[in-house]
Design an enzyme around this catalytic site. Structure first.
Site, PDB file in Angstrom:
ATOM      1  N   ASN A 163       0.860  -1.184   0.000  1.00  0.00           N
ATOM      2  CA  ASN A 163       0.000   0.000   0.000  1.00  0.00           C
ATOM      3  C   ASN A 163       0.899   1.237   0.000  1.00  0.00           C
ATOM      4  O   ASN A 163       1.501   1.569   1.017  1.00  0.00           O
ATOM      5  CB  ASN A 163      -0.902  -0.017   1.229  1.00  0.00           C
ATOM      6  CG  ASN A 163      -1.777   1.213   1.339  1.00  0.00           C
ATOM      7  OD1 ASN A 163      -1.900   1.991   0.389  1.00  0.00           O
ATOM      8  ND2 ASN A 163      -2.406   1.389   2.489  1.00  0.00           N
ATOM      9  N   TRP A 164       0.963   1.923  -1.139  1.00  0.00           N
ATOM     10  CA  TRP A 164       1.836   3.086  -1.242  1.00  0.00           C
ATOM     11  C   TRP A 164       1.248   4.330  -0.586  1.00  0.00           C
ATOM     12  O   TRP A 164       1.942   5.338  -0.439  1.00  0.00           O
ATOM     13  CB  TRP A 164       2.146   3.363  -2.715  1.00  0.00           C
ATOM     14  CG  TRP A 164       3.201   2.467  -3.286  1.00  0.00           C
ATOM     15  CD1 TRP A 164       3.648   1.288  -2.757  1.00  0.00           C
ATOM     16  CD2 TRP A 164       3.942   2.667  -4.494  1.00  0.00           C
ATOM     17  NE1 TRP A 164       4.617   0.731  -3.555  1.00  0.00           N
ATOM     18  CE2 TRP A 164       4.822   1.569  -4.641  1.00  0.00           C
ATOM     19  CE3 TRP A 164       3.938   3.660  -5.468  1.00  0.00           C
ATOM     20  CZ2 TRP A 164       5.693   1.441  -5.709  1.00  0.00           C
ATOM     21  CZ3 TRP A 164       4.810   3.541  -6.544  1.00  0.00           C
ATOM     22  CH2 TRP A 164       5.676   2.450  -6.665  1.00  0.00           C
ATOM     23  N   LYS A 165      -0.040   4.273  -0.248  1.00  0.00           N
ATOM     24  CA  LYS A 165      -0.710   5.420   0.384  1.00  0.00           C
ATOM     25  C   LYS A 165      -0.505   6.676  -0.477  1.00  0.00           C
ATOM     26  O   LYS A 165      -0.502   6.580  -1.699  1.00  0.00           O
ATOM     27  CB  LYS A 165      -0.224   5.590   1.817  1.00  0.00           C
ATOM     28  CG  LYS A 165      -0.384   4.297   2.639  1.00  0.00           C
ATOM     29  CD  LYS A 165      -0.102   4.481   4.105  1.00  0.00           C
ATOM     30  CE  LYS A 165      -0.272   3.162   4.837  1.00  0.00           C
ATOM     31  NZ  LYS A 165      -0.092   3.300   6.300  1.00  0.00           N
ATOM     32  N   HIS A 192      -9.432   0.857   5.222  1.00  0.00           N
ATOM     33  CA  HIS A 192      -8.177   1.067   5.939  1.00  0.00           C
ATOM     34  C   HIS A 192      -8.430   2.020   7.102  1.00  0.00           C
ATOM     35  O   HIS A 192      -9.258   2.931   7.000  1.00  0.00           O
ATOM     36  CB  HIS A 192      -7.118   1.633   4.993  1.00  0.00           C
ATOM     37  CG  HIS A 192      -5.735   1.624   5.554  1.00  0.00           C
ATOM     38  ND1 HIS A 192      -5.297   2.569   6.449  1.00  0.00           N
ATOM     39  CD2 HIS A 192      -4.691   0.781   5.346  1.00  0.00           C
ATOM     40  CE1 HIS A 192      -4.041   2.307   6.778  1.00  0.00           C
ATOM     41  NE2 HIS A 192      -3.651   1.226   6.117  1.00  0.00           N
ATOM     42  N   GLU A 207      -6.914   4.463   8.149  1.00  0.00           N
ATOM     43  CA  GLU A 207      -6.732   5.879   7.810  1.00  0.00           C
ATOM     44  C   GLU A 207      -7.962   6.436   7.103  1.00  0.00           C
ATOM     45  O   GLU A 207      -8.289   7.626   7.248  1.00  0.00           O
ATOM     46  CB  GLU A 207      -5.472   6.032   6.947  1.00  0.00           C
ATOM     47  CG  GLU A 207      -4.203   5.780   7.744  1.00  0.00           C
ATOM     48  CD  GLU A 207      -2.991   5.409   6.906  1.00  0.00           C
ATOM     49  OE1 GLU A 207      -1.948   5.109   7.500  1.00  0.00           O
ATOM     50  OE2 GLU A 207      -3.104   5.390   5.660  1.00  0.00           O
ATOM     51  N   GLU A 221      -4.957  -5.075  10.626  1.00  0.00           N
ATOM     52  CA  GLU A 221      -3.957  -4.046  10.886  1.00  0.00           C
ATOM     53  C   GLU A 221      -4.280  -3.331  12.195  1.00  0.00           C
ATOM     54  O   GLU A 221      -5.135  -2.431  12.214  1.00  0.00           O
ATOM     55  CB  GLU A 221      -3.934  -3.019   9.745  1.00  0.00           C
ATOM     56  CG  GLU A 221      -3.409  -3.559   8.438  1.00  0.00           C
ATOM     57  CD  GLU A 221      -2.967  -2.440   7.500  1.00  0.00           C
ATOM     58  OE1 GLU A 221      -1.854  -2.535   6.961  1.00  0.00           O
ATOM     59  OE2 GLU A 221      -3.724  -1.475   7.331  1.00  0.00           O
ATOM     60  N   GLY A 270       2.905   2.091  11.025  1.00  0.00           N
ATOM     61  CA  GLY A 270       3.900   3.141  10.896  1.00  0.00           C
ATOM     62  C   GLY A 270       4.571   3.561  12.190  1.00  0.00           C
ATOM     63  O   GLY A 270       5.324   4.529  12.216  1.00  0.00           O
ATOM     64  N   SER A 290       3.731  -2.215  10.473  1.00  0.00           N
ATOM     65  CA  SER A 290       5.173  -2.230  10.735  1.00  0.00           C
ATOM     66  C   SER A 290       5.831  -3.559  10.368  1.00  0.00           C
ATOM     67  O   SER A 290       6.701  -4.061  11.079  1.00  0.00           O
ATOM     68  CB  SER A 290       5.455  -1.882  12.204  1.00  0.00           C
ATOM     69  OG  SER A 290       5.049  -0.550  12.496  1.00  0.00           O
ATOM     70  N   GLY A 325       3.070  -1.204   4.206  1.00  0.00           N
ATOM     71  CA  GLY A 325       3.037   0.212   3.889  1.00  0.00           C
ATOM     72  C   GLY A 325       4.379   0.715   3.396  1.00  0.00           C
ATOM     73  O   GLY A 325       4.795   0.449   2.277  1.00  0.00           O
ATOM     74  N   GLY A 326       5.086   1.437   4.265  1.00  0.00           N
ATOM     75  CA  GLY A 326       6.331   2.099   3.881  1.00  0.00           C
ATOM     76  C   GLY A 326       7.373   1.195   3.267  1.00  0.00           C
ATOM     77  O   GLY A 326       8.095   1.604   2.347  1.00  0.00           O
TER      78      GLY A 326
END
Length: 249
Positions: free
Chosen positions: A9-11, A93, A95, A163, A169, A209, A230-231
């Protein structure tokens, strides 16, 4: 046998220059033993699909509207995602739930639209730190599952990603026992609602994470069929060892 899935997921990250990371990822995984899904921002979706044409990596969206079309400025329908080259879409998600006030029923409506358009819905569930500390995790997850997942779900059109909000994160990761407890709970709920056949065929991902140094341990937990990353999915060099860990799990 559920085929494992490594989803990125590049967000809200990435411009055209980031497409080189996809090309590097495809070059490094010409015949992966697991499914790989990258969900870039909508501005890159079609270009990502073109860059990965012929590769064993799929692309997906990060959200969609519940309606097929209409006066919804700035929104994107599931059919539009499909037309741009997507095969899946992340929905619910944390977010989106927090930043945009999405409720379970909103996620359910979006998931229904995604499935109707031929997309796989990757539905996210997870608890906050306060809910975890109050020992309400399974109640929260149970409510999200029943409220967010459409009745038309199958092992082909549904993926569930657990999640924990407090791990996204932050570098904090639940214990393997905590991850296992939630994944076992989700599996049991799916089997109870949809029957053993469908319930056992839905892939369950862990997200929060996930890094190269903890991936192997997480993937060794029963009922963890992969990860929503994610990251660490933004760079091929970071995502590749996570994919390798999943292939070796």
């Amino acid at each position: 046998m559920r085929r494992k899935l490594a989803a990125g997921n590049w967000k809200m990250n990435g411009t055209g220059a980031a497409l080189s990371e996809l090309e590097a990822l495809a070059k490094g995984h010409p015949a992966p033993a697991v499914d790989i899904l990258i969900c870039p921002p909508a501005t890159l979706l079609n270009r990502a699909a073109q860059a990965l044409s012929g590769a064993s990596i799929a692309v997906g969206g990060q959200d969609c509207h519940a309606d097929a079309s209409g006066a919804h400025t700035g929104d994107i329908s599931a059919g539009m995602l499909k037309d741009a080259g997507a095969t899946a879409v992340i929905l619910g998600h944390s977010e989106r739930r927090e930043d945009h006030g999405e409720r379970n029923e909103d996620v359910r409506a979006k998931a229904r639209a995604a499935m109707d358009a031929g997309l796989t819905a990757v539905i996210c569930v997870g608890e906050s730190l306060a809910q975890r500390e109050a020992a309400n995790t399974l109640d929260i997850i149970g409510g999200q599952l029943s409220g967010s997942i459409p009745d038309q779900s199958t092992g082909e059109n549904l993926v569930v990603a657990y999640e924990p909000i407090w791990a996204i994160g932050t570098g904090k990761v639940p214990t393997l026992e905590q991850i296992g407890e939630v994944h076992d709970f989700i599996r049991a709920r799916l089997e109870r609602r949809f029957g053993a056949g469908v319930g056992r065929s839905v892939r369950l991902l862990y997200g929060g994470s996930v890094k190269p140094d903890n991936a192997a341990g997480i993937f060794g937990v029963p009922n963890v069929d992969g990860a929503l990353v994610g990251g660490a999915s933004l760079k091929a060099a970071d995502f590749a060892p996570i994919i390798a860990a999943l292939e070796n799990a």
